[in-house]
Scaffold this motif. Sequence first.
Motif, short mmCIF file in Angstrom:
data_model
loop_
_atom_site.label_atom_id
_atom_site.label_comp_id
_atom_site.label_asym_id
_atom_site.label_seq_id
_atom_site.Cartn_x
_atom_site.Cartn_y
_atom_site.Cartn_z
N THR A 1 12.41 2.22 7.12
CA THR A 1 12.51 3.67 6.92
C THR A 1 12.91 3.98 5.48
O THR A 1 13.82 3.38 4.93
N LYS A 2 12.18 4.94 4.89
CA LYS A 2 12.52 5.41 3.53
C LYS A 2 13.72 6.34 3.61
O LYS A 2 13.77 7.16 4.53
N PRO A 3 14.64 6.34 2.69
CA PRO A 3 14.74 5.38 1.59
C PRO A 3 15.29 4.04 2.09
O PRO A 3 16.14 4.03 2.98
N LEU B 1 0.87 -1.18 0.00
CA LEU B 1 0.00 0.00 0.00
C LEU B 1 0.90 1.23 0.00
O LEU B 1 1.60 1.51 0.98
N GLU B 2 0.90 1.94 -1.10
CA GLU B 2 1.76 3.12 -1.27
C GLU B 2 1.15 3.97 -2.38
O GLU B 2 0.86 3.45 -3.46
N ASP B 3 0.91 5.25 -2.07
CA ASP B 3 0.26 6.09 -3.08
C ASP B 3 1.26 6.67 -4.09
O ASP B 3 0.86 7.09 -5.17
N GLU B 4 2.54 6.71 -3.73
CA GLU B 4 3.53 7.22 -4.69
C GLU B 4 3.89 6.09 -5.66
O GLU B 4 4.49 5.09 -5.26
N VAL B 5 3.49 6.33 -6.92
CA VAL B 5 3.58 5.26 -7.92
C VAL B 5 5.02 4.78 -8.11
O VAL B 5 5.26 3.58 -8.25
N LEU C 1 2.64 -1.18 4.60
CA LEU C 1 1.73 -0.05 4.62
C LEU C 1 2.49 1.26 4.72
O LEU C 1 3.23 1.49 5.69
N ASP C 2 2.28 2.12 3.73
CA ASP C 2 2.81 3.48 3.81
C ASP C 2 1.96 4.24 4.84
O ASP C 2 0.81 3.88 5.09
N ILE C 3 2.55 5.29 5.43
CA ILE C 3 1.79 6.01 6.46
C ILE C 3 0.97 7.16 5.88
O ILE C 3 -0.22 7.27 6.14
N MET C 4 1.60 8.02 5.06
CA MET C 4 0.89 9.17 4.50
C MET C 4 0.15 8.75 3.24
O MET C 4 0.77 8.44 2.23
N LEU C 5 -1.18 8.74 3.35
CA LEU C 5 -2.01 8.28 2.23
C LEU C 5 -3.07 9.32 1.93
O LEU C 5 -3.41 10.14 2.80
CA CA Z 1 2.63 8.29 0.86
#
Ligand code: CA
Length: 228
Positions: free
Chosen positions: A102-104, A7-11, A52-56
């Motif tokens: 943690t990203k990256p 789950l990640e909104d950044e393609v 799961l990404d946090i900021m969605l």
């Molecule tokens: Ca995000």
Amino acid sequence: MKKVLILEDEVNIRSFVVINLKRAGYDAIEAGTGAEALQKIKENPDIGVSILDIMLPDTDGFEVCRTIRATNKQMGIIMLTARTQEMDKVTGLMTGADDYVTKPFSPAELTARIDALFRRIDGDAAASAELLAQGPFVMNVKNHTLEKHGERIRLTQVEYAILKLFMQHPGRALSREDILSAVWGRDYEGELKIVDVNIRRLRIKIEDDTANPIYITTVWGFGYKWGA
Ligand code: CA
């Protein structure tokens, strides 16, 4: 193939994860919003791990995590956090996540975390369905049942606990003190004779010939040994 939801909104990040999941031999299922993720999980109940990404756009990863956990305790959950979200790590683990990255992050790091969660899930499944099979005996540790040659033998809780101890230590001589403290508890102040009494009853139930026991043998002056 083992299924992993990302789950990640950044393609760009999502595609990067998908490529690496596939390379690692996983079946990748993609979602760009929290709602989409929950829908995909409903459609694919065999998803073993979710990332799961946090900021969605529609919700946040913690909320998704909480929703998953409300009905699913088995799934492995890894939170994707940004470097600036140190506190998020703690919150994420408190809402029921198993791990965070943690990203990256490097693909190797992510797949190592996923592999570890799958190992744990597989281990849990094996433990919960555990059968101890020795000789003619099959003990189902989950249901607390025993069969000999496929026939159910009814045991008391104490007899079951003694036999389980034996079957977990085949071939090892266990002292009467060992058996007493493992089955009755370390603080039990009763007599060792209670062990002998229960062994006698257990033999009547499981031995072919109680006068010549072959499964639970006596180790003179010490205790008993299991062999089947
Ligand atoms: Ca995000």
